[in-house]
Write a protein that holds these residues in place. Structure first.
Motif, short mmCIF file in Angstrom:
data_model
loop_
_atom_site.label_atom_id
_atom_site.label_comp_id
_atom_site.label_asym_id
_atom_site.label_seq_id
_atom_site.Cartn_x
_atom_site.Cartn_y
_atom_site.Cartn_z
N GLY A 22 0.82 -1.22 0.00
CA GLY A 22 0.00 0.00 0.00
C GLY A 22 0.84 1.26 0.00
O GLY A 22 0.54 2.24 -0.71
N THR A 23 1.93 1.27 0.78
CA THR A 23 2.81 2.45 0.83
C THR A 23 3.48 2.69 -0.51
O THR A 23 3.54 3.84 -1.01
N LEU A 24 4.01 1.64 -1.13
CA LEU A 24 4.67 1.79 -2.43
C LEU A 24 3.68 2.18 -3.51
O LEU A 24 3.98 3.03 -4.38
N ALA A 25 2.49 1.59 -3.46
CA ALA A 25 1.48 1.90 -4.48
C ALA A 25 1.04 3.36 -4.36
O ALA A 25 0.84 4.06 -5.38
N GLY A 26 0.88 3.85 -3.11
CA GLY A 26 0.52 5.24 -2.92
C GLY A 26 1.59 6.18 -3.44
O GLY A 26 1.30 7.21 -4.09
N GLY A 27 2.85 5.83 -3.18
CA GLY A 27 3.94 6.64 -3.70
C GLY A 27 3.98 6.64 -5.21
O GLY A 27 4.24 7.68 -5.85
N ALA A 28 3.70 5.49 -5.83
CA ALA A 28 3.67 5.39 -7.30
C ALA A 28 2.57 6.28 -7.89
O ALA A 28 2.76 6.92 -8.93
N CYS A 29 1.42 6.32 -7.22
CA CYS A 29 0.32 7.17 -7.69
C CYS A 29 0.72 8.65 -7.65
O CYS A 29 0.42 9.43 -8.57
N HIS A 30 1.40 9.06 -6.58
CA HIS A 30 1.85 10.46 -6.48
C HIS A 30 2.83 10.78 -7.60
O HIS A 30 2.76 11.86 -8.20
N LEU A 31 3.75 9.86 -7.87
CA LEU A 31 4.72 10.09 -8.94
C LEU A 31 4.06 10.12 -10.31
O LEU A 31 4.53 10.80 -11.24
N ALA A 32 2.94 9.39 -10.44
CA ALA A 32 2.24 9.32 -11.73
C ALA A 32 1.25 10.46 -11.92
O ALA A 32 0.51 10.49 -12.90
N GLY A 33 1.19 11.38 -10.95
CA GLY A 33 0.31 12.52 -11.07
C GLY A 33 -1.11 12.26 -10.58
O GLY A 33 -2.04 12.97 -10.98
N ALA A 34 -1.30 11.25 -9.72
CA ALA A 34 -2.63 10.98 -9.16
C ALA A 34 -2.54 11.02 -7.64
O ALA A 34 -2.65 9.98 -6.96
N PRO A 35 -2.31 12.23 -7.06
CA PRO A 35 -2.10 12.33 -5.61
C PRO A 35 -3.30 11.90 -4.79
O PRO A 35 -3.14 11.36 -3.70
N ASP A 36 -4.53 12.16 -5.28
CA ASP A 36 -5.71 11.77 -4.51
C ASP A 36 -5.78 10.26 -4.34
O ASP A 36 -6.08 9.75 -3.25
N ALA A 37 -5.52 9.53 -5.43
CA ALA A 37 -5.53 8.06 -5.34
C ALA A 37 -4.43 7.58 -4.40
O ALA A 37 -4.63 6.64 -3.61
N GLY A 38 -3.25 8.25 -4.48
CA GLY A 38 -2.17 7.88 -3.59
C GLY A 38 -2.51 8.11 -2.13
O GLY A 38 -2.21 7.26 -1.26
N ASP A 39 -3.16 9.24 -1.85
CA ASP A 39 -3.55 9.51 -0.46
C ASP A 39 -4.54 8.48 0.05
O ASP A 39 -4.48 8.06 1.21
N TRP A 40 -5.49 8.09 -0.81
CA TRP A 40 -6.46 7.08 -0.36
C TRP A 40 -5.79 5.73 -0.10
O TRP A 40 -6.16 5.02 0.84
N LEU A 41 -4.82 5.39 -0.92
CA LEU A 41 -4.09 4.15 -0.67
C LEU A 41 -3.35 4.20 0.66
O LEU A 41 -3.32 3.22 1.41
N TRP A 42 -2.77 5.36 0.98
CA TRP A 42 -2.07 5.50 2.26
C TRP A 42 -3.05 5.44 3.42
O TRP A 42 -2.76 4.87 4.47
#
Length: 619
Positions: A22-42
């Protein structure tokens, strides 16, 4: 294994994998320009970790236990509320990873009685008129007449009805030599028939017999041992109030809740969560490479502070099998020739002494011949033809009945008796008694320096606790150099010795070392039970915290040394890590270290702590 059972046993490892994913996936979303999805994963990662953690902390607090998990819970909850999701997720990964490591370290710490119960006799042969019927051992009642065949375990306590019997009681009483029983003698369940089949009259049912009582002793001993406080939790009792005081002070003086959160994130006790488990896992691996299988980190922690070591005699300090101590040949016959003839015949014998005779002849490099026309009376002796000679091996009276006359020079031999834990095996050649083999259970060669090694490792008292007679125990103790001897001890009395040592402040923790069924209760009660299982795995392995898989008793001292060094490294890692964390907490309290930066700094501290803890892998 069913899937749900597997998931239950590996729940901590699964949580760790989920937190990391979950932590890595959230970080990947932030790097891919989807911060909201990353925050929800975190957020999902934090909540998924917080729910079981909260339940665990509440349950611990209800028992009055304060541990490292409480600090992690406060940091993660604060991060979730304050919106510092990345910092909270990193803490979740560290906590879940530490718990998974600890679960791995303690994964083998299962105190099962399966082997003890499996060894218990299941069936008995009961007289029914003129026939014998096979019945469940539980149906045997006092007064029943039973038949015990060669090699079988005696199913219940009883009284011998046959004229003679040879009983192997080594696993129950610790006596290495077979016991010769005559009509009317009492025999105990769990011992083995080492001779010909015999009859006995049951004096108790299976549930009331000696072996069942031994099983109950092991169960009570295991439940009597108090719970162990892990190293990390002992330090957390001190670290927790310091953390809360600093966080509260930072918030009160600055009026900024973010500073308190930063203190909690930096204070997340990753050195406690990670350092001790990694050092323990490394120590377990180091011990395994030396042939010492420890059933969890708790055993290693206790070994690290052991002050008393109690040792069984038969099979532990001694080899557990009789060997030829002396050859007394009559009429000028050569001793090696006599041993070669006896060993040649005994190749076909199943008697416990025969194995020792054959082994010693082979060790001396003697040439053995395959015997012909062998005839054995189990428990008494065997007669066969070897290289044209009629050779008999067994008891003197039995050989005389087989036609071997006393030798003219027999009276000139050295005085012989079977005292002091020795057995006499007479050898007849061509109608005359040709000599005697004196059999005894020898101390292990590696036992000679064991006491000195244990004292050098910091152990204060090394004692023997054995069921064998005092005369034999004292002889072995003198050869090995023990501090104290407890002889003629029943399993209940062995328990009392262990209990008394554990109640003495200067003698605990207590290590008990044994290899037989009679040692199982004491192994279960001791702070650390070590079973020797070099050649055969006995029930003692199930009741013990550690199993030495090589046939060497000096590995006990090695286990203590590994425990000492592992705990020294673990404490060093914890204290250095805590010191660095406290320094970072002070910086965070003054507002110079935001939560995310604090989490990353904590990672740097963790790497240093982990590298230091891994030193326990090295010799």
């Amino acid at each position: 294994m069913p899937l749900n059972r597997w998931a239950e046993e590996h729940s901590k490892e699964l949580i760790a994998v989920a937190a990391l994913t979950g932590t890595l996936a959230g970080g990947a979303c932030h790097l891919a320009g989807a911060p909201d999805a990353g925050d929800w994963l975190w957020r999902i990662t934090l909540v998924a970790t917080l729910v079981p953690l909260t339940w665990s902390v509440v349950r611990a607090l209800s028992h009055g236990d304060l541990g490292v998990d409480l600090i992690a819970l406060l940091a993660m909850a604060g991060a979730l509320i304050g919106g510092e999701l990345l910092a909270g997720s990193v803490v979740a990964v560290m906590l879940a990873g530490g718990n998974a490591l600890e679960a791995y370290a303690d994964g083998r710490a299962r105190r099962e009685l399966t082997a003890l119960l499996r060894r218990a006799p299941q069936v008995a042969h009961r007289r029914d008129g003129d026939d014998w019927e096979e019945v469940d051992v539980a149906s045997v009642a006092p007064g029943d007449v039973l038949l015990v065949r060669a090699g079988e375990l005696i199913p219940v306590d009883g009284v011998l009805l046959s004229e003679r019997a040879s009983i192997d009681a080594s696993s129950i009483t610790g006596e290495s030599l077979p016991i010769a029983g005559e009509r009317g003698v009492k025999v105990r369940s769990g011992t083995a028939n080492a001779g010909d089949a015999f009859e006995l009259r049951a004096s108790r049912g299976a549930a009331d017999s000696s072996y069942a009582a031994l099983v109950r002793l092991v169960e009570r001993a295991q439940s009597e041992k108090p719970p162990f406080t892990r190293l990390a939790d002992r330090y957390a009792v001190i670290f927790l109030p310091i953390t809360l005081a600093l966080a509260g002070l930072a918030w009160a003086l600055s009026g900024e809740a973010i500073r308190a959160l930063a203190v909690l994130v930096v204070a997340t006790p990753c050195p406690l969560i990670l350092a001790a488990p990694i050092a323990l896992v490394s120590g377990l691996s180091r011990a395994a490479s030396a042939g010492i299988v420890l059933k969890g980190g708790t055993a290693l922690e206790r070994l690290g502070s052991a002050r008393t070591v109690l040792l069984d005699k038969t099979g532990t300090l001694t080899r557990g099998r009789p060997a030829v101590e002396r050859i007394v040949a009559f009429d000028g016959r050569d001793g090696d020739d006599l041993l070669a003839l006896a060993a040649s015949v005994d190749q076909l014998s199943a008697h416990v002494l025969a194995e020792g005779i054959v082994h010693d002849a082979e060790r001396r490099g003697l040439s053995l011949t395959t015997p012909r026309d062998a005839r054995e009376q189990p428990g008494d002796g065997i007669v066969a033809r070897v290289d044209g000679h009629r050779v008999g091996v067994g008891g003197k009276r039995w050989l005389l009945r087989q036609g071997f006359a006393a030798a003219n020079g027999s009276a000139m031999g050295a005085p012989l008796d079977a005292a002091g834990g020795r057995a006499l095996v007479h050898v007849g050649v061509d109608q005359r008694l040709a000599g005697v083999l004196v059999m005894a259970d020898r101390p292990r060669p590696d036992a000679a320096n064991l006491v000195a090694q244990l004292h050098a490792a910091g152990v204060r008292q090394v004692a023997m606790v054995t069921g064998d007679v005092a005369e034999v125990a004292d002889q072995v103790a003198e050869q090995v150099g023990l501090d104290r001897v407890y002889a003629e001890q029943t399993p209940q009395q062995k328990l009392a010795v262990v209990r008394a040592a554990r109640e003495h402040p200067e003698l605990r923790p207590v290590v008990m070392v044994g290899d037989g069924v009679n040692d199982a209760p004491a192994l279960a009660l001791a702070d650390v039970g070590i079973a020797l299982a070099g050649e055969s795995r006995t029930v003692s392995s199930e009741a013990a915290d550690a199993v030495i898989t090589v046939d060497r008793v000096d590995r006990v001292a090695e286990a203590v040394r590994i425990g000492r060094r592992t705990m020294r490294i673990a404490r060093q890692s914890v204290l250095v890590g805590i010191g660095l964390s406290v320094a970072a907490m002070v910086v965070a309290a003054f507002g110079y270290l935001p939560p995310v930066a604090g989490a990353l700094l904590q990672e740097v501290i963790d790497v240093g702590v982990i590298l230091n803890a891994l030193r326990a892998l090295r010799p």
